[in-house]
Each structure stands twice: as structure tokens, then as C-alpha cells.
Design a protein around this motif. Structure first.
Motif, PDB file in Angstrom:
ATOM      1  N   ASP A 129     -12.091 -25.535  13.517  1.00 19.60           N
ATOM      2  CA  ASP A 129     -11.244 -26.690  13.225  1.00 19.60           C
ATOM      3  C   ASP A 129     -11.467 -27.125  11.774  1.00 19.60           C
ATOM      4  N   PRO A 130     -10.468 -26.959  10.911  1.00 17.10           N
ATOM      5  CA  PRO A 130     -10.650 -27.334   9.497  1.00 17.10           C
ATOM      6  C   PRO A 130     -11.005 -28.810   9.308  1.00 17.10           C
ATOM      7  N   ALA A 131     -10.506 -29.666  10.207  1.00 17.12           N
ATOM      8  CA  ALA A 131     -10.795 -31.096  10.079  1.00 17.12           C
ATOM      9  C   ALA A 131     -12.295 -31.363  10.186  1.00 17.12           C
ATOM     10  N   LEU A 132     -12.982 -30.599  11.039  1.00 18.52           N
ATOM     11  CA  LEU A 132     -14.427 -30.790  11.186  1.00 18.52           C
ATOM     12  C   LEU A 132     -15.183 -30.220   9.989  1.00 18.52           C
ATOM     13  N   ILE A 133     -14.660 -29.168   9.377  1.00 20.41           N
ATOM     14  CA  ILE A 133     -15.268 -28.635   8.154  1.00 20.41           C
ATOM     15  C   ILE A 133     -15.148 -29.652   7.024  1.00 20.41           C
ATOM     16  N   GLY A 167      -4.573 -19.175   2.782  1.00 20.92           N
ATOM     17  CA  GLY A 167      -5.721 -18.859   1.945  1.00 20.92           C
ATOM     18  C   GLY A 167      -6.979 -18.932   2.772  1.00 20.92           C
ATOM     19  N   THR A 168      -8.114 -18.768   2.133  1.00 22.07           N
ATOM     20  CA  THR A 168      -9.383 -19.026   2.794  1.00 22.07           C
ATOM     21  C   THR A 168      -9.580 -20.541   2.870  1.00 22.07           C
ATOM     22  N   ILE A 169     -10.589 -20.977   3.599  1.00 26.26           N
ATOM     23  CA  ILE A 169     -10.827 -22.418   3.711  1.00 26.26           C
ATOM     24  C   ILE A 169     -11.198 -23.010   2.349  1.00 26.26           C
ATOM     25  N   GLN A 170     -11.880 -22.221   1.502  1.00 26.25           N
ATOM     26  CA  GLN A 170     -12.222 -22.729   0.167  1.00 26.25           C
ATOM     27  C   GLN A 170     -10.992 -22.811  -0.734  1.00 26.25           C
ATOM     28  N   ASP A 171     -10.048 -21.894  -0.534  1.00 32.37           N
ATOM     29  CA  ASP A 171      -8.790 -21.969  -1.303  1.00 32.37           C
ATOM     30  C   ASP A 171      -8.007 -23.222  -0.914  1.00 32.37           C
ATOM     31  N   SER A 205     -22.145 -24.354   8.295  1.00 32.53           N
ATOM     32  CA  SER A 205     -22.477 -25.598   7.605  1.00 32.53           C
ATOM     33  C   SER A 205     -21.757 -25.672   6.268  1.00 32.53           C
ATOM     34  N   VAL A 206     -21.749 -26.886   5.721  1.00 28.82           N
ATOM     35  CA  VAL A 206     -21.221 -27.136   4.371  1.00 28.82           C
ATOM     36  C   VAL A 206     -22.376 -27.629   3.517  1.00 28.82           C
ATOM     37  N   LYS A 207     -22.449 -27.116   2.298  1.00 22.52           N
ATOM     38  CA  LYS A 207     -23.501 -27.559   1.382  1.00 22.52           C
ATOM     39  C   LYS A 207     -22.885 -27.906   0.040  1.00 22.52           C
ATOM     40  N   VAL A 208     -23.376 -28.975  -0.582  1.00 19.78           N
ATOM     41  CA  VAL A 208     -22.951 -29.341  -1.932  1.00 19.78           C
ATOM     42  C   VAL A 208     -24.189 -29.566  -2.791  1.00 19.78           C
ATOM     43  N   VAL A 209     -24.068 -29.244  -4.075  1.00 16.99           N
ATOM     44  CA  VAL A 209     -25.160 -29.478  -5.019  1.00 16.99           C
ATOM     45  C   VAL A 209     -24.592 -30.065  -6.298  1.00 16.99           C
ATOM     46  N   LEU A 210     -25.434 -30.798  -7.003  1.00 21.17           N
ATOM     47  CA  LEU A 210     -25.137 -31.250  -8.353  1.00 21.17           C
ATOM     48  C   LEU A 210     -26.051 -30.501  -9.302  1.00 21.17           C
TER      49      LEU A 210
END
Length: 480
Positions: free
Chosen positions: A58-62, A173-177, A21-26
Motif C-alpha cells: 500500500d503506497p499510502a503506508l509507505i 514508475g517505481t515507488i521512488q519515482d 522500511s523507509v529511512k531518511v538521513v541528513l
């Protein structure tokens, strides 16, 4: 870091690009509190029929899951974001062309990017580098061993089996890079020592790649990212993104594990047990600690770079929540063979209820279903079977016990006591939603165990860069 905090509410955006999963926070900078949080599953796994050892996404789905998260955040707050921090799954590798790694789109006043000229993400779970293959690789100048699923090992594998695959890309790189590179419009990938160490062939004492060793082996060293300090700014947003202004600082990506620790470990006597897909048990090493000069491939404990030159002692197991997930899928497939349908969530719920009603068992499950990095040939097993311990409760209790006892084998309670650990902070989705695992943690480890703390990689990476912002402001008060 060319930015400042105002007296009004300013925010740091934290992102965690995880395995599932992907998570974002403010994070509101002045109060250090999370005001908004969104998470979406990636459903990005790619089925490889030609080699079942391959674990790719698949990076596009991430990125699509990231877009869903960003789209759900309040637009008025995104306009007040002062810094972006990104972390994610370590060890894995994705390759792209630096000049055309994404395409920027604008629709309904929202500007975003989609991947382009990019490879699949070969994840940390990839199993194509066998023990024999790894033993054929040059010895690294590092205190960390190289394992299958590590970025450099994966490149070596492609060099041998599919060299043409590597020729079409300029960066890796990694996906975050990758996300940091796209947001910042970087000409070259930038990587912190946290992620570089997870790739292998990186000396964390000198903060440098083993360039000469790799060159001598014919390794395409041009694919190695530029290494910067953990906590450094990699660049600035090249465009507005979901309302976040252009020229907003983007931190160089950190490891999800280190960020989860940063979000909760506030005392030197704390150890953190994080259990999601995999599992990690860790504590902080003294400031004067230096890692050994060479790896011990047979040791279950490794020393991961943390922040400001410090290290974490880590028992990183490949077997965590994924063991329970495999157990659930196995039961689901058996049920389907009888022509019946039961929701997997119902199966999981019943397993927990049955195990809670069975507080002890003499059934023994060795839970190393995926092997371990220090012992890749080990496998799972079941023993001490008798007619009286084959109920659902007995088996589930034994599976959960096996997962925790494996962690205790890798990092025994006496070693935690010797390090001055006084408390264990339990975290991760697999642990937080499984009271049977919690009971087994409390049975095996003779420490108070605290649950419910905000242990969260997305929060942790936001905290790292919020602290960097506050440090900058304290050093330049005239900007306030």
C-alpha cells in the motif's frame, strides 16, 4: 543545478524507500557526515487471498512511514536542505494519474502530501509472471533478461489478465519515482537508467526504451517514464515540504542497490556483499566495459548500470535475510501449535546462540527458497540428515551456510580474484546482525571481510547528489 552551498552548514536529504522500511538521513555537505538519521517500518504488505503469487504494498503506508521519518528530523536543519535525493526498491511498479496523484495538506505549519488516484505497488517479489508467460513475451533489445516482478513484465501481465486496470492511469514508475514526481509536481514521470534497466526492455547502452518492440506487442508505451541520466535533477519542489523550501532541487530517483554501493565502495579492489531482505554480491567493472548485446537468461551474473556510464557486475539473489525470516516464522508457527507464545526476536536470538555453539555441520541446506531469476524453478532442500545433526544449532548453521554458499555458486571466489577483488565489504541488516552468516562469509570467500562501514542506501543517494552539488559549485565559484 541552480543552487549553491554556503559557508554555513547546508544539508542534502537522502531517502530510501525500501521493501520493509523507509529511512531518511541528513548529510552535512561540507563535512560529508550524517548528522541525523531516522527509519520506520512501512508495514505495507497487502494480503492477496485470490492469488498467493501476488506481492503488493500500500503506497499510502509507505508515504506514512516517510512522513514519520520527516517529522522526526530537526526542523532548523530541514530549512537548510539544498538538494533532495531519493532511492528505493527496484523493479517494482506503481501507477498514478499525473494531475491528481497526490493531495497536499497543511497542518500545524507542516506541509506534506498524501497519495491519491494511485494503484497498489506491485513489488519486485511479485511472482505472477510464470516462466511460460515470460517466454511468450517479445525478446528485449537489452543485455538484461526480463523476470517476474519487473515493471514491464508486470504491465504485460495486466494487459493479458486485467487490461481494464491499466486504463485508469497516465503514469507509471517505481515507488521512488512516484515520490520524486509528487515533490516536483512533474507532468510526466522521470526515471534514471538505473531504475529503467530494472524494469526490463531498456537498452542501457543507448539509454532508451525498446519502444518499437513494445509498440509492436501492443504495450501501452505512454506509461513509460522519460529517461534521464543517473545523477540528474528531475525537477524542483513545487511547494515547501516539512520546512524544506520550495524550488529545492530533487534528484531523479536512483536504485537502492547502486546507492548502497556508492556509500561504501571506495577502491577498485572492493567487492560489496549486501544482505537485507534479498542479497547481492557486486564489484565494479572497468571503465571501458560494454555489456553484451543480448541477455543470457541462464547466467547468475548481470551487469547493472551505475554512474557516468559505468557498470556493476552483480549476482543478485532472491534469497537472503528472507530465508532466515521464513525459518523464524516456521518455528513460531510450530510453537503456537503447542499453545505456547515466544517472541520472534527471542527465537532469532536463540537460533544465533545455538549456531555459534555449533561451528560446523554435515547437514546440507540448499537455501534457494524463492528460486532465482536465472533459475526460477529451483527450490530449497535439506539433505545429509542424520540423528546427530538435527539440533537447533546444526540446522541454523546449515541454513546460514546454504545462504552464503548459494552466493558463492552465483559468483565464485575465483571470478572475484580474476577481477582483482582484494576485499569484501559486508553490509545490510541481515548480515550485520547475524554473526553466523558473517562466519560463513569468511569461510567461503578467501578475502578479508570488512564490516561496520557506513553501507546505507539513504546515505549513498545523499552522497551522489552532494557530489553533484560540489561539482556545480566548483564549476561556478562566483556563486559561493
Amino acid at each position: 543545478m541552480a543552487t549553491s552551498l554556503s559557508c554555513s552548514a547546508d544539508f542534502v536529504l537522502g531517502m530510501d524507500l525500501g521493501t520493509t522500511s523507509v529511512k531518511v538521513v541528513l548529510l552535512e555537505a561540507q563535512s560529508n557526515s550524517v548528522t541525523d538519521s531516522r527509519s520506520f517500518p512501512t508495514n505495507s504488505d497487502i494480503s492477496c487471498t485470490t492469488d498467493t503469487r501476488a506481492k503488493e504494498q500500500d503506497p499510502a503506508l509507505i508515504i506514512a512511514a516517510l512522513d514519520k521519518c520527516m517529522d522526526a528530523l530537526p526542523k532548523d536543519k530541514l530549512k537548510k536542505v539544498k538538494c533532495i535525493g531519493v532511492c528505493g526498491q527496484m523493479h517494482g511498479i506503481v501507477l498514478w494519474k499525473s494531475k491528481s496523484g497526490c493531495e497536499w495538506l497543511s497542518k500545524d505549519e507542516i506541509i506534506r502530501f498524501i497519495p491519491k488516484d494511485i494503484s497498489q505497488l506491485i513489488t519486485w517479489q511479485d511472482g505472477r509472471c510464470s516462466a511460460d508467460f515470460l517466454s511468450s513475451l517479445p525478446k528485449p533489445d537489452s543485455h538484461l533478461s526480463v523476470a517476474t516482478g519487473f515493471g514491464c513484465a508486470t504491465i504485460f501481465w495486466y494487459m493479458k489478465h486485467r487490461p481494464e486496470f491499466l486504463s485508469g492511469f497516465s503514469d507509471a514508475g517505481t515507488i521512488q519515482d512516484y515520490v520524486v514526481s509528487m515533490l516536483g509536481g512533474l507532468d510526466r514521470c522521470v526515471m534514471t537508467g538505473q531504475n529503467a534497466a530494472s524494469w526490463g526492455y531498456f537498452n542501457s547502452t543507448t539509454n532508451q526504451w525498446n519502444t518499437q518492440i513494445l509498440k509492436d506487442a501492443g504495450f501501452p508505451v505512454h506509461l513509460l517514464p522519460v529517461v534521464v541520466e543517473s545523477g540528474a535533477v528531475a525537477g524542483y519542489t513545487s511547494s515547501e515540504w516539512y520546512g524544506i523550501p520550495a524550488h529545492t532541487p530533487v534528484g531523479a530517483a536512483l536504485g537502492d542497490f547502486q546507492c548502497s554501493v556508492y556509500s561504501c565502495m571506495t577502491d577498485k579492489g572492493d567487492a560489496v556483499l549486501n544482505m537485507s531482505t534479498s542479497a547481492q554480491l557486486t564489484f565494479g567493472m572497468p571503465a571501458e566495459f560494454s555489456p553484451p548485446s543480448s541477455p543470457d537468461a541462464l547466467s547468475p551474473v548481470a551487469y547493472f548500470p551505475y554512474l557516468h556510464g559505468s557498470y556493476l557486475a552483480v549476482a543478485a539473489s532472491l534469497n537472503g535475510g528472507n530465508v532466515m525470516a521464513t525459518f523464524v516464522r516456521m518455528l513460531d508457527s510450530w510453537i503456537k501449535e503447542f499453545g505456547l507464545e515466544v517472541n520472534e526476536s527471542r527465537i532469532y536470538s536463540q537460533l544465533i546462540q545455538s549456531a555459534l555453539a555449533q561451528p560446523n555441520t554435515d547437514l546440507t541446506v540448499t537455501s534457494t527458497l524463492l528460486g532465482e531469476r536465472h533459475d526460477p524453478t529451483t527450490s530449497a532442500s535439506v539433505s545429509q540428515i542424520s540423528p546427530s545433526n538435527l539440533s537447533l544449532g546444526h540446522v541454523t548453521r546449515a541454513v546460514c551456510r546454504g545462504i552464503i554458499e548459494n552466493m558463492a555458486t552465483m559468483m565464485p571466489p575465483h571470478s572475484l580474484q580474476a577481477a582483482g577483488v582484494r576485499c569484501i565489504i559486508g553490509s545490510g541488516s541481515a548480515l550485520s546482525c547475524n554473526p553466523v552468516l558473517q562466519q560463513e562469509v569468511e569461510r567461503v570467500f578467501p578475502f578479508p571481510v570488512v564490516y561496520g562501514k557506513d553501507v546505507d542506501s539513504a546515505v549513498g543517494v545523499a552522497m551522489v547528489f552532494k557530489d553533484q552539488l560540489m561539482m556545480f559549485v566548483s564549476e561556478t565559484p562566483d556563486l559561493l
